[in-house]
Design a protein around this motif. Structure first.
Motif, PDB file in Angstrom:
ATOM      1  N   VAL B  79      39.839  40.076  41.353  1.00 23.33           N
ATOM      2  CA  VAL B  79      38.591  39.406  41.716  1.00 23.33           C
ATOM      3  C   VAL B  79      38.870  38.229  42.643  1.00 23.33           C
ATOM      4  CG1 VAL B  79      36.624  38.108  40.799  1.00 23.33           C
ATOM      5  CG2 VAL B  79      37.408  40.156  39.625  1.00 23.33           C
ATOM      6  N   GLU B  80      39.955  37.503  42.367  1.00 23.16           N
ATOM      7  CA  GLU B  80      40.330  36.393  43.247  1.00 23.16           C
ATOM      8  C   GLU B  80      40.619  36.898  44.653  1.00 23.16           C
ATOM      9  OE1 GLU B  80      42.177  33.801  39.546  1.00 23.16           O
ATOM     10  OE2 GLU B  80      43.521  34.950  40.847  1.00 23.16           O
ATOM     11  N   GLU B  81      41.264  38.065  44.737  1.00 20.54           N
ATOM     12  CA  GLU B  81      41.535  38.636  46.064  1.00 20.54           C
ATOM     13  C   GLU B  81      40.216  38.961  46.763  1.00 20.54           C
ATOM     14  OE1 GLU B  81      44.482  41.838  46.114  1.00 20.54           O
ATOM     15  OE2 GLU B  81      43.650  42.575  48.014  1.00 20.54           O
ATOM     16  N   ALA B  82      39.273  39.534  46.007  1.00 14.30           N
ATOM     17  CA  ALA B  82      37.964  39.857  46.592  1.00 14.30           C
ATOM     18  C   ALA B  82      37.241  38.594  47.067  1.00 14.30           C
ATOM     19  CB  ALA B  82      37.108  40.594  45.564  1.00 14.30           C
ATOM     20  N   MET B  83      37.397  37.511  46.315  1.00 14.65           N
ATOM     21  CA  MET B  83      36.699  36.260  46.642  1.00 14.65           C
ATOM     22  C   MET B  83      37.433  35.427  47.675  1.00 14.65           C
ATOM     23  SD  MET B  83      35.746  34.821  42.893  1.00 14.65           S
ATOM     24  CE  MET B  83      34.361  35.420  41.945  1.00 14.65           C
ATOM     25  N   GLY B  84      38.722  35.751  47.899  1.00 15.06           N
ATOM     26  CA  GLY B  84      39.515  34.908  48.783  1.00 15.06           C
ATOM     27  C   GLY B  84      39.897  33.589  48.135  1.00 15.06           C
ATOM     28  N   VAL B  85      40.050  33.609  46.814  1.00 15.77           N
ATOM     29  CA  VAL B  85      40.410  32.408  46.061  1.00 15.77           C
ATOM     30  C   VAL B  85      41.889  32.479  45.682  1.00 15.77           C
ATOM     31  CG1 VAL B  85      40.138  31.325  43.783  1.00 15.77           C
ATOM     32  CG2 VAL B  85      38.123  31.931  45.113  1.00 15.77           C
ATOM     33  N   ASN B 147      45.563  38.053  21.860  1.00 19.06           N
ATOM     34  CA  ASN B 147      44.331  37.897  22.658  1.00 19.06           C
ATOM     35  C   ASN B 147      44.137  36.436  23.041  1.00 19.06           C
ATOM     36  OD1 ASN B 147      43.955  40.630  22.302  1.00 19.06           O
ATOM     37  ND2 ASN B 147      42.448  40.407  20.675  1.00 19.06           N
ATOM     38  N   TYR B 148      44.976  35.993  23.973  1.00 18.82           N
ATOM     39  CA  TYR B 148      45.174  34.567  24.220  1.00 18.82           C
ATOM     40  C   TYR B 148      44.049  33.874  24.971  1.00 18.82           C
ATOM     41  CZ  TYR B 148      49.380  37.369  24.103  1.00 18.82           C
ATOM     42  OH  TYR B 148      50.295  38.352  23.836  1.00 18.82           O
ATOM     43  N   GLY B 149      43.249  34.598  25.713  1.00 17.12           N
ATOM     44  CA  GLY B 149      42.138  33.941  26.420  1.00 17.12           C
ATOM     45  C   GLY B 149      42.570  32.905  27.426  1.00 17.12           C
ATOM     46  N   THR B 150      43.755  33.092  28.041  1.00 15.88           N
ATOM     47  CA  THR B 150      44.249  32.084  28.973  1.00 15.88           C
ATOM     48  C   THR B 150      43.603  32.173  30.343  1.00 15.88           C
ATOM     49  OG1 THR B 150      46.406  32.128  27.948  1.00 15.88           O
ATOM     50  CG2 THR B 150      46.319  31.268  30.150  1.00 15.88           C
ATOM     51  N   ASN B 151      43.251  33.385  30.752  1.00 21.35           N
ATOM     52  CA  ASN B 151      42.861  33.600  32.140  1.00 21.35           C
ATOM     53  C   ASN B 151      41.392  33.358  32.408  1.00 21.35           C
ATOM     54  OD1 ASN B 151      45.201  34.364  33.555  1.00 21.35           O
ATOM     55  ND2 ASN B 151      45.173  36.366  32.567  1.00 21.35           N
ATOM     56  N   LYS B 152      41.114  32.862  33.593  1.00 27.15           N
ATOM     57  CA  LYS B 152      39.752  32.878  34.107  1.00 27.15           C
ATOM     58  C   LYS B 152      39.882  33.073  35.611  1.00 27.15           C
ATOM     59  CE  LYS B 152      39.121  27.920  34.890  1.00 27.15           C
ATOM     60  NZ  LYS B 152      38.305  26.759  34.519  1.00 27.15           N
ATOM     61  N   VAL B 153      38.798  33.432  36.247  1.00 29.07           N
ATOM     62  CA  VAL B 153      38.866  33.609  37.691  1.00 29.07           C
ATOM     63  C   VAL B 153      39.141  32.244  38.310  1.00 29.07           C
ATOM     64  CG1 VAL B 153      37.614  34.292  39.757  1.00 29.07           C
ATOM     65  CG2 VAL B 153      37.283  35.553  37.631  1.00 29.07           C
ATOM     66  N   ALA B 281      43.434  25.224  37.852  1.00 37.97           N
ATOM     67  CA  ALA B 281      42.462  26.224  38.296  1.00 37.97           C
ATOM     68  C   ALA B 281      41.863  25.788  39.627  1.00 37.97           C
ATOM     69  CB  ALA B 281      41.357  26.404  37.262  1.00 37.97           C
ATOM     70  N   ALA B 282      41.541  26.768  40.443  1.00 37.26           N
ATOM     71  CA  ALA B 282      40.806  26.525  41.676  1.00 37.26           C
ATOM     72  C   ALA B 282      39.343  26.812  41.411  1.00 37.26           C
ATOM     73  CB  ALA B 282      41.324  27.438  42.780  1.00 37.26           C
ATOM     74  N   LYS B 283      38.491  26.173  42.191  1.00 41.25           N
ATOM     75  CA  LYS B 283      37.072  26.444  42.004  1.00 41.25           C
ATOM     76  C   LYS B 283      36.758  27.839  42.534  1.00 41.25           C
ATOM     77  CE  LYS B 283      32.696  24.023  42.545  1.00 41.25           C
ATOM     78  NZ  LYS B 283      32.213  24.710  41.314  1.00 41.25           N
ATOM     79  N   ALA B 284      36.125  28.637  41.724  1.00 43.26           N
ATOM     80  CA  ALA B 284      35.790  29.990  42.162  1.00 43.26           C
ATOM     81  C   ALA B 284      34.279  30.136  42.215  1.00 43.26           C
ATOM     82  CB  ALA B 284      36.380  31.019  41.197  1.00 43.26           C
TER      83      ALA B 284
END
Lengths: 172, 394, 159
Positions: B79-85, B147-153, B281-284
């Motif tokens: 998704v980050e690739e799709a967004m360019g983030v 199920n660590y829940g570490t990731n977000k976009v 994190a970067a703003k997405a």
């Protein structure tokens, strides 16, 4: 209660035999349950043994949200267990389907298919929480034994539906 | 003797998920395999089309409770690739650290399971006890054992503290010693050698032709690892070996995983030593522009692929997932014919399936005698007894 | 260690242009759109001439009037080459490639379950992921299969 029943009851409480059923779970709960028998948590000190066959079980632990494929099999396994039997629904999935609630191949909750005696919350519950749940279930079993069975807990005619898995998206 | 069909079915208090496959055998020798994977099908890809990116992450995390970070990382980076983030460096390092911790716990779990399948329960107890060190590290760093829940976009949700880092280093030191012990055990233990060597053999040509991935492929000499071949997260910054073996059997797969555990420790130490400062994190944006992305990841079991189509909204138009286990089932089907029924647990376990195979095996005798029925436990015990019988006679 | 990455667009083009329009986003991402009747030949040419020895994924997308199948392959050069074809929604048939790319045997069964695509010549296009009593002819990943909105607040349109 005659002697053989009293012996059986004592044995059941001191050494409950657990069987597990995976109704389509992601595995997290299954592994945390198994973890409970490994050295860190050491559930054998409570006299709890994990046994393969439903025919020898006292407690059925069910993981997963119950997929359509597993619903009838879960029901059959439940029926194979002799009374008195107790069911623990594991985790958020066991309670009402967890993150999979509403998905097209999921019934969504163990109690839609078989009666449940205890729910252990978590996603997944930790091994110590699982042991806590099993011990709570043992407490329920003990109370039931003192009352001569499960009947005293029923307040109304029991409804145990085998939930026909609703086919969503298909015209009736 | 003509072919008979042996369904191996679900309903087993086994370690993992249920799968059904039918084994066709002549006498005790397997001729072919048919697979049915519906026990675990839930409808996740469909759900992803109507949940926004944030909600899809916890859903994907629970495709499999062993390799949950693999799915979420693969998704958010797509998704980050799709967004360019681009996530900031510190976030990439943390993602990579959790990824390697996941590989460690998964391989250790597998080693225990492999031991269990041949009756070596001590190995199960040791590896799962040591695995608790990894679970503790994960819990301290992410808030959950599984199920660590570490990731977000855009990055990760939680930062690391110096305290967590110091404790992790100490645990890695202990584990390194333990892993030396496992390496010796795996290479020298006679039971492991006898039950695993020559079993489930796949040549390099077969592995390639059958789309095999991960440690199973690398044990057949296929030099492929997505961390090196299509690098992502912080892998370009770390030095590690891609581990291969030549034997192509279950023994080779064991060696690959044990050596990969050592490599993972090396990677974890490098990541912690070089952890960059900065935001996590970067703003997405909420939505992703129209895009077509193929995201790949080296999960503990092998190459994981997501084809992701975005359409300008806050959810995917399509998420098509190919798990490493699905890629490897064909190799099981190819390596079992000619094997003895009692070797089924070992060969199946050797691909480290994110699926489990369970209880009842009914042998249907076409000559009309009473059907015999074997549970998975009995198959396993059969294998253990056969081996013990051979050792007594030798 | 630095290894040469990707295949030049011109190489891909000369191998696959006979079958359809080729697009190369970069050296490691190429795709070609072929006619369903040319699928097997195109896959054969792609594998031979572009040294593609690993079958990565059979991805399927409902694009409205058609189902798009993407046969994604790679090789030691690390380029991903996607051989795509579109099947009309009303009659989604295409030749099976289980013999050319053995894992396709399983992947095609899954696509058949979820989209209803028929892979002609497949030795056994039986159910793989849907329960045996799931109704025939209902393919859940098609866009017109709608799942009821979940009871959870905030869920959009479906679950």
């Amino acid at each position: 209660m005659d002697l053989s029943n009293r012996l059986a009851n004592w044995a059941r409480l001191k050494s409950p035999w657990i069987t597990m059923f995976n109704s389509g779970a992601c595995n997290a709960c299954d592994i945390e349950v198994i973890d409970a028998v490994t050295p860190r948590f050491d559930v054998e000190r409570f006299g709890i043994l994990s046994k393969g066959s439903p025919r020898h079980a006292d407690i059925l632990i069910v993981t997963g949200p119950v997929t359509l494929k597993q619903a009838s099999r879960l029901r059959r396994v439940y029926e194979q267990i002799p009374e008195p039997k107790y069911v623990i629904a594991m985790g958020a999935c066991g309670a009402q389907g967890g993150v999979f609630k509403g998905l097209y191949h999921v019934v969504g909750g163990v109690d839609k298919v078989i009666p449940v005696d205890a729910y252990v919350a978590g996603c997944p519950p930790r091994p110590d929480e699982i042991i806590d749940g099993v011990v709570a279930c043992l407490g329920i079993m003990k109370e039931d034994l003192a009352h001569g069975g499960k009947e005293w807990r029923r307040k109304a005619p029991a409804l145990i539906p085998l939930a026909p898995a609703r086919r969503r998206g298909v015209a009736p | 003797m003509a072919e008979i069909m042996i369904p191996i079915g679900p309903q087993h208090p086994a370690l993992k998920e249920p799968v059904n496959f039918k084994v066709f055998a002549e006498g005790e020798i397997i001729t072919r395999l048919e697979l049915d994977l519906s026990y675990n099908h839930r409808g996740i890809e469909k759900a992803a089309e109507s949940r926004d990116f944030t909600r899809v992450v916890p859903l994907l995390e629970r495709i499999c409770g062993i390799c949950s970070h693999s799915h979420t990382t693969n998704f958010v980076k797509g998704v980050e690739e799709a967004m360019g983030v681009t996530p900031p460096p510190r976030a990439q390092y943390i993602r990579t650290l959790i990824a390697e911790l996941e590989r460690l716990h998964s391989h250790m779990l597998w080693l225990g399971v492999g031991g269990h399948e041949i009756g070596f329960n001590t190995l199960l107890m040791w590896t799962w006890r040591d695995r608790e060190d990894i679970q503790d590290t994960l819990e301290e760093m992410t808030g959950n054992r599984v199920n660590y829940g570490t990731n977000k976009v855009g990055g990760v949700r939680r930062d690391l503290t110096q305290d967590q880092i110091d404790r992790a280093h100490k645990r890695f030191d202990t584990l390194e010693e333990r892993f030396q012990g496992y390496a010796e055990m795996a290479t020298q233990n006679p039971t492991i050698r006898e039950r695993f060597q020559g079993v489930g053999k796949l040549t390099r040509e077969q592995a390639l032709a059958l789309g095999t991935v991960g440690p199973t492929a690398r044990a057949s000499g296929v030099d492929s690892d997505i961390r090196r071949d299509d690098p992502y997260c912080a892998y370009p910054d770390v030095k590690f070996q891609v581990v291969t073996e030549e034997s192509g059997d279950v023994f080779g797969r064991t060696l690959v995983r044990v050596r990969e555990m050592m490599e993972s420790l090396k990677i974890c130490r490098q990541l912690l030593a070089d952890l960059p400062e900065g935001p996590i994190a970067a703003k997405a944006p909420r939505t992703a522009p129209k895009a077509d992305v193929i995201s790949r990841y080296e999960a503990p079991r092998g190459e994981l692929v997501h084809t992701i189509l975005t359409d300008g909204s806050d959810h995917v138009a399509r998420l098509d997932i190919r798990t490493p286990t699905l890629a490897n089932w064909t190799s099981v089907a190819a390596s079992l014919p000619g094997a003895h029924l009692a070797d089924i647990p070992v060969v199946v376990a050797a691909i480290d399936p994110c699926l489990s195979c369970t209880s009842r095996v009914t042998v249907v005798d076409i000559h009309g005698r009473k059907p015999a029925s074997y549970s998975w436990d009995e198959l396993r015990a059969w294998g253990i007894d056969r081996h013990a019988g051979r050792r007594r006679r030798s | 260690m630095s290894l040469a990455l990707g295949i030049p667009a011109s190489t891909v083009s000369s191998a696959l242009r006979p079958f359809g329009p080729v697009e190369s986003a970069r050296a490691t991402r190429h795709h070609v759109l072929v006619d369903p009747k040319d699928l097997r030949e195109a896959l054969g040419a792609a594998r031979r001439e572009l040294k593609l020895d690993h079958f990565v994924q059979l991805a399927t997308i409902d694009v409205g009037d058609a189902f798009e199948l993407r046969y994604i392959l790679t090789g030691s050069h690390r380029a991903l080459v996607s051989v795509r074809t579109r099947l009309p929604r009303a009659a989604p048939h295409v030749a099976s490639v289980h013999d050319l790319l053995p894992p396709a045997g399983l992947y095609e069964r899954q696509v058949h379950d979820l989209f209803g695509v028929v892979f002609d010549g497949h030795p056994g296009l039986s159910r793989l992921v849907l329960a045996e009593d799931w109704p025939e002819g209902v393919h859940p990943l098609r866009k017109d299969f709608l799942v009821e909105a979940a009871a959870r607040p905030g869920a959009k349109g479906g679950t």
